[in-house]
Design a protein around this motif. Structure first.
Motif, PDB file in Angstrom:
ATOM      1  N   VAL A 247       0.839  -1.190   0.000  1.00 41.76           N
ATOM      2  CA  VAL A 247       0.000   0.000   0.000  1.00 41.76           C
ATOM      3  C   VAL A 247       0.877   1.244   0.000  1.00 41.76           C
ATOM      4  O   VAL A 247       1.952   1.256   0.617  1.00 41.76           O
ATOM      5  CB  VAL A 247      -0.950   0.010   1.224  1.00 41.76           C
ATOM      6  N   SER A 248       0.450   2.267  -0.721  1.00 44.79           N
ATOM      7  CA  SER A 248       1.171   3.536  -0.750  1.00 44.79           C
ATOM      8  C   SER A 248       0.651   4.455   0.350  1.00 44.79           C
ATOM      9  O   SER A 248      -0.570   4.538   0.572  1.00 44.79           O
ATOM     10  CB  SER A 248       0.999   4.228  -2.104  1.00 44.79           C
ATOM     11  N   LEU A 249       1.571   5.141   1.001  1.00 39.16           N
ATOM     12  CA  LEU A 249       1.244   6.128   2.016  1.00 39.16           C
ATOM     13  C   LEU A 249       1.989   7.414   1.676  1.00 39.16           C
ATOM     14  O   LEU A 249       3.065   7.688   2.197  1.00 39.16           O
ATOM     15  CB  LEU A 249       1.642   5.632   3.410  1.00 39.16           C
ATOM     16  N   GLY A 250       1.445   8.182   0.758  1.00 38.42           N
ATOM     17  CA  GLY A 250       2.109   9.398   0.307  1.00 38.42           C
ATOM     18  C   GLY A 250       3.388   9.050  -0.443  1.00 38.42           C
ATOM     19  O   GLY A 250       3.373   8.309  -1.418  1.00 38.42           O
ATOM     20  N   ALA A 251       4.503   9.596   0.060  1.00 41.68           N
ATOM     21  CA  ALA A 251       5.797   9.338  -0.577  1.00 41.68           C
ATOM     22  C   ALA A 251       6.405   8.017  -0.142  1.00 41.68           C
ATOM     23  O   ALA A 251       7.486   7.646  -0.609  1.00 41.68           O
ATOM     24  CB  ALA A 251       6.760  10.474  -0.256  1.00 41.68           C
ATOM     25  N   TRP A 252       5.733   7.290   0.729  1.00 43.60           N
ATOM     26  CA  TRP A 252       6.248   6.043   1.269  1.00 43.60           C
ATOM     27  C   TRP A 252       5.365   4.883   0.824  1.00 43.60           C
ATOM     28  O   TRP A 252       4.227   5.065   0.404  1.00 43.60           O
ATOM     29  CB  TRP A 252       6.309   6.092   2.796  1.00 43.60           C
ATOM     30  N   THR A 253       5.912   3.677   0.933  1.00 41.50           N
ATOM     31  CA  THR A 253       5.172   2.468   0.588  1.00 41.50           C
ATOM     32  C   THR A 253       5.403   1.426   1.676  1.00 41.50           C
ATOM     33  O   THR A 253       6.521   1.285   2.184  1.00 41.50           O
ATOM     34  CB  THR A 253       5.613   1.909  -0.778  1.00 41.50           C
ATOM     35  N   VAL A 254       4.339   0.708   2.003  1.00 42.78           N
ATOM     36  CA  VAL A 254       4.461  -0.432   2.911  1.00 42.78           C
ATOM     37  C   VAL A 254       4.726  -1.678   2.082  1.00 42.78           C
ATOM     38  O   VAL A 254       3.984  -1.974   1.132  1.00 42.78           O
ATOM     39  CB  VAL A 254       3.184  -0.617   3.756  1.00 42.78           C
ATOM     40  N   TYR A 255       5.795  -2.392   2.435  1.00 39.54           N
ATOM     41  CA  TYR A 255       6.191  -3.600   1.715  1.00 39.54           C
ATOM     42  C   TYR A 255       6.074  -4.829   2.615  1.00 39.54           C
ATOM     43  O   TYR A 255       6.330  -4.757   3.827  1.00 39.54           O
ATOM     44  CB  TYR A 255       7.651  -3.504   1.253  1.00 39.54           C
ATOM     45  N   ALA A 256       5.710  -5.942   2.017  1.00 34.39           N
ATOM     46  CA  ALA A 256       5.933  -7.237   2.647  1.00 34.39           C
ATOM     47  C   ALA A 256       7.389  -7.585   2.373  1.00 34.39           C
ATOM     48  O   ALA A 256       7.812  -7.640   1.218  1.00 34.39           O
ATOM     49  CB  ALA A 256       5.010  -8.292   2.055  1.00 34.39           C
ATOM     50  N   ASP A 257       8.160  -7.776   3.432  1.00 32.05           N
ATOM     51  CA  ASP A 257       9.594  -8.036   3.288  1.00 32.05           C
ATOM     52  C   ASP A 257       9.937  -9.343   3.989  1.00 32.05           C
ATOM     53  O   ASP A 257      10.033  -9.411   5.210  1.00 32.05           O
ATOM     54  CB  ASP A 257      10.405  -6.881   3.882  1.00 32.05           C
ATOM     55  N   GLY A 258      10.087 -10.382   3.190  1.00 30.43           N
ATOM     56  CA  GLY A 258      10.424 -11.701   3.728  1.00 30.43           C
ATOM     57  C   GLY A 258      11.761 -12.181   3.237  1.00 30.43           C
ATOM     58  O   GLY A 258      11.949 -13.371   2.984  1.00 30.43           O
ATOM     59  N   SER A 259      12.705 -11.263   3.093  1.00 32.67           N
ATOM     60  CA  SER A 259      14.004 -11.617   2.509  1.00 32.67           C
ATOM     61  C   SER A 259      14.791 -12.601   3.360  1.00 32.67           C
ATOM     62  O   SER A 259      15.712 -13.246   2.854  1.00 32.67           O
ATOM     63  CB  SER A 259      14.826 -10.344   2.268  1.00 32.67           C
ATOM     64  N   ALA A 260      14.438 -12.734   4.648  1.00 35.23           N
ATOM     65  CA  ALA A 260      15.152 -13.690   5.503  1.00 35.23           C
ATOM     66  C   ALA A 260      14.403 -15.007   5.652  1.00 35.23           C
ATOM     67  O   ALA A 260      14.858 -15.903   6.366  1.00 35.23           O
ATOM     68  CB  ALA A 260      15.383 -13.071   6.884  1.00 35.23           C
ATOM     69  N   ALA A 261      13.272 -15.144   4.969  1.00 35.85           N
ATOM     70  CA  ALA A 261      12.438 -16.331   5.137  1.00 35.85           C
ATOM     71  C   ALA A 261      13.027 -17.537   4.409  1.00 35.85           C
ATOM     72  O   ALA A 261      13.798 -17.407   3.454  1.00 35.85           O
ATOM     73  CB  ALA A 261      11.036 -16.048   4.619  1.00 35.85           C
ATOM     74  N   LYS A 262      12.638 -18.718   4.878  1.00 29.67           N
ATOM     75  CA  LYS A 262      13.027 -19.975   4.241  1.00 29.67           C
ATOM     76  C   LYS A 262      11.783 -20.833   4.042  1.00 29.67           C
ATOM     77  O   LYS A 262      10.828 -20.723   4.827  1.00 29.67           O
ATOM     78  CB  LYS A 262      14.033 -20.726   5.103  1.00 29.67           C
ATOM     79  N   PRO A 263      11.763 -21.682   3.039  1.00 24.92           N
ATOM     80  CA  PRO A 263      10.631 -22.601   2.898  1.00 24.92           C
ATOM     81  C   PRO A 263      10.564 -23.532   4.103  1.00 24.92           C
ATOM     82  O   PRO A 263      11.601 -23.865   4.691  1.00 24.92           O
ATOM     83  CB  PRO A 263      10.952 -23.378   1.614  1.00 24.92           C
ATOM     84  N   PRO A 264       9.380 -23.976   4.479  1.00 21.71           N
ATOM     85  CA  PRO A 264       9.271 -24.889   5.616  1.00 21.71           C
ATOM     86  C   PRO A 264       9.938 -26.228   5.322  1.00 21.71           C
ATOM     87  O   PRO A 264       9.888 -26.728   4.191  1.00 21.71           O
ATOM     88  CB  PRO A 264       7.759 -25.044   5.802  1.00 21.71           C
ATOM     89  N   GLY A 265      10.559 -26.788   6.339  1.00 20.81           N
ATOM     90  CA  GLY A 265      11.202 -28.090   6.160  1.00 20.81           C
ATOM     91  C   GLY A 265      10.238 -29.162   5.713  1.00 20.81           C
ATOM     92  O   GLY A 265      10.619 -30.116   5.022  1.00 20.81           O
ATOM     93  N   SER A 266       8.951 -29.004   6.082  1.00 21.28           N
ATOM     94  CA  SER A 266       7.948 -30.000   5.687  1.00 21.28           C
ATOM     95  C   SER A 266       7.773 -30.072   4.178  1.00 21.28           C
ATOM     96  O   SER A 266       7.444 -31.134   3.635  1.00 21.28           O
ATOM     97  CB  SER A 266       6.605 -29.675   6.349  1.00 21.28           C
TER      98      SER A 266
END
Length: 359
Positions: A247-266
């Motif tokens: 979502v945009s908030l003026g000059a800023w944007t909210v991001y989903a940031d999962g750059s440290a995520a890993k797939p589940p071992g399952s």
């Protein structure tokens, strides 16, 4: 905790991509997907764009058989667009994974049913089941049969892809979903037409808690596309997008940031237990901002994916590979955008790709 980040979407270009470590890929194949509609959206020319990309020393190319383009009117079966793409790939010595849809295929809007095959739009919130849509299923199976029969004699085609994120909803634009039994019926037709080649099925990998909760709730009744792929397919494809605008908030944007995520071992356990292979079918290598066409600001890159992210996202997938469950292939998503950037004076995405290929 939810994996959210507030940032300004544009940032000055830098050369961080030159300094990022490139992890060795081992036996994994590297490649790209080619999206003709994205080429058009960028104002590029199809054959020239593909030829430019094919000059790079990757091994695997994913092409799409788009149902509404091949069967634009009742009785039509025009494969000229796919034919020149496949011929170009063969001249360049590339292996091809051919995605046959039919209903869903890679590249926005991800929905490619010809208008004449539906009397009315699919009902939102509904399962698309064989008993509810018998004529649509029959038409989809005829299309699968015709495409596979036409191209199964091409040695360059090493795998088929069935549907795209098969049983997931189409983002938040549509809430209908394909039933597992609908997909199983399509798969049976595909395997009857060509029992010799592996079948890829892909699914979106949630990389933030917020996205994971949403996906889990929306697919709670029959599982998401990754779970279904691990049970039905020969190759399980992960669609990996660590950063995307919400979502945009003026000059800023909210991001989903999962750059440290890993797939589940399952997931890897399921792949291993069923004797499957796994790959990254879409590894984010172009921005995912608030517009469906990624922005191309002069002298700047976008927060969701700069050139260095192309390498960092690849590195993440390499770190998930193991001797028990090795990475089969990694397909970079966004190659057409790299060409657009290069023709706008910024070759850094292509240069980062070249650096990775030759590391």
């Amino acid at each position: 905790m939810l994996g959210l980040r507030l940032a300004k979407p544009e940032r000055l270009m830098d050369d961080e991509w030159r300094r990022v470590e490139v992890r060795p890929r081992g036996s994994a194949l590297l490649g790209i997907s080619f999206r003709p509609r994205q080429v058009e959206a960028f104002g590029l020319e199809g054959p020239a764009t593909l030829d430019s990309l094919l000059e790079y020393p990757f091994e695997l190319l994913r092409l799409g058989a788009y149902w509404d383009r091949i069967e634009s009117t009742a009785g039509a079966f025009d494969t000229q667009e796919l034919d020149w793409q496949l011929a170009a790939a063969e001249r360049a010595g590339k292996k091809v994974t051919l995605s046959i849809g039919p209903l869903k295929n890679f590249g926005y809007p991800e929905y490619y049913v010809p208008k004449h095959q539906l009397e009315r739009p699919l009902r939102e919130g509904a399962f698309v089941r064989p008993g509810d849509q018998p004529s649509l299923l029959a038409a989809a199976k005829r299309f699968i049969s015709r495409v596979v029969t036409k191209y199964r004699g091409r040695d360059s085609v090493v795998a088929w892809q069935l549907e795209h994120e098969a049983v997931d909803p189409l983002g938040f634009e549509h809430s209908w979903r394909l039933g597992r039994d609908f997909v199983e019926s399509e798969l049976a037709t595909l395997r009857d037409c060509d029992p010799s080649r592996p079948v890829l099925m892909n699914g979106f990998l949630p990389t933030s808690s917020l996205v994971g909760l949403s996906q889990g709730w929306r697919t709670r009744d029959q599982g998401d596309s990754l779970a279904v792929a691990a049970q039905l397919a020969d190759i399980v494809g992960l669609d990996y997008y660590p950063r995307n605008a919400l979502v945009s908030l003026g000059a800023w944007t909210v991001y989903a940031d999962g750059s440290a995520a890993k797939p589940p071992g399952s997931l890897f356990a399921a792949v291993r237990d069923h004797g499957r292979r796994w790959m990254v079918a879409e590894g984010q290598a172009e921005p995912w901002e608030m517009k469906t066409v990624p922005p191309n600001p002069p002298g700047k890159s976008m927060f969701s994916c700069g050139p260095h992210h192309l390498i960092e996202n690849y590195n993440a997938a390499i770190s998930w590979s193991s001797a028990e469950s090795p990475l089969y292939a990694y397909l970079f998503w966004g190659a057409e955008y790299w060409i657009l950037r290069a023709r706008s004076g910024d070759p850094s995405y292509l240069d980062a790709f070249q650096r990775l290929l030759t590391a």
